[in-house]
Enzyme design. Structure first.
Site, PDB file in Angstrom:
ATOM      1  N   HIS A 127      -3.511  -4.976   1.122  1.00  0.00           N
ATOM      2  CA  HIS A 127      -2.886  -5.401   2.377  1.00  0.00           C
ATOM      3  C   HIS A 127      -2.922  -6.911   2.500  1.00  0.00           C
ATOM      4  CE1 HIS A 127      -2.247  -1.527   4.516  1.00  0.00           C
ATOM      5  NE2 HIS A 127      -3.148  -1.115   3.640  1.00  0.00           N
ATOM      6  N   CYS A 143       0.837  -1.203   0.000  1.00  0.00           N
ATOM      7  CA  CYS A 143       0.000   0.000   0.000  1.00  0.00           C
ATOM      8  C   CYS A 143       0.873   1.256   0.000  1.00  0.00           C
ATOM      9  CB  CYS A 143      -0.987  -0.033   1.169  1.00  0.00           C
ATOM     10  SG  CYS A 143      -2.362   1.129   0.963  1.00  0.00           S
ATOM     11  N   GLU A 146      -1.382  -8.786   4.393  1.00  0.00           N
ATOM     12  CA  GLU A 146      -1.323  -9.231   5.793  1.00  0.00           C
ATOM     13  C   GLU A 146      -2.703  -9.345   6.421  1.00  0.00           C
ATOM     14  OE1 GLU A 146      -1.747  -4.845   6.333  1.00  0.00           O
ATOM     15  OE2 GLU A 146      -0.763  -6.147   4.881  1.00  0.00           O
TER      16      GLU A 146
END
Length: 228
Positions: free
Chosen positions: A210, A115, A212
């Site tokens: 993202h 990002c 994660e």
């Protein structure tokens, strides 16, 4: 037994963080980042903001680098006036992460930008950013999702060859591409969702979303494999 590669992850520098009885300046990183590195087979090492001239030394023992998401990049970094939509600057973090990116590019350390990290990679290579997009953040502080389509024949397209819905929370994006960068995924509205350098420039990938925050390990596993 083969050692797990060491993956450095950049961090936040925040004032007034609170835990227990303390309210102090702190170095922070959402736990999802190191957990993703660990699940993908790496060892995560956190990189707090430091003097930019120490970036190469910090990178020297590492096998890979992740530039994490976070606050908006200062528009002064790409020669633009600040939009009213752009958040407050984080000068120490901008300077440190730009130095880390430059050191990784110079030494060939595999690099993943997440990002803000993708946006900063673009700025490091002379690109510019759109300071505000409507419709890419559904609820402030809550990750949304939208589909991204890979570009066949790219690094990202080889890692994730099909269209997938990704976890996302951003309001800025690539405008003019930095030198050498090529788009490797797009959103339905044409927003560039991933960028990369050609293979002869090393393993360098930036994603607007993202990873994660999701269950798909493929992008991080590819970084860990490149760092092994």
């Amino acid at each position: 037994m083969t050692a797990r590669p060491l993956i450095g992850v950049s961090t936040y520098l925040e004032s007034g963080a609170r835990w227990g009885v303390w309210a102090l300046e702190a170095v922070l990183l959402p736990a999802a980042y190191p957990r993703l590195v660990q699940r993908a087979g790496g060892v995560a090492l956190l990189l707090p903001p430091d003097a930019p001239e120490r970036a190469a030394a910090a990178l020297a023992p590492l096998d890979g680098l992740v530039i994490a998401g976070g606050p908006d990049v200062d528009p002064a970094r790409y020669g633009a006036e600040r939009s009213p939509h752009t958040g407050p600057p984080a000068p120490e973090r901008d300077a440190w992460e730009l130095a880390l990116i430059e050191a990784a590019l110079a030494t060939g350390v595999p690099l993943l930008g997440v990002c803000r990290g993708m946006q900063l990679l673009n700025v490091a290579l002379g690109g510019t950013l759109v300071q505000h997009l409507e419709g890419h953040v559904e609820t402030v502080g809550v990750f949304g999702g939208h589909p991204v389509k890979p570009v066949p024949g790219t690094l990202y397209g080889g890692i994730v060859p099909e269209e997938v819905t990704v976890p996302t929370h951003h309001h800025q994006a690539v405008e003019r591409l930095g030198a050498g960068l090529v788009p490797s995924a797009y959103a339905a509205d044409g927003t560039v969702e991933a960028v990369e350098l050609p293979a002869d420039r090393g393993w360098v990938l930036g994603v607007q979303w993202h990873p994660e925050q999701g269950e798909d390990l493929r992008v991080m596993r590819a970084l860990v494999a490149a760092a092994s």
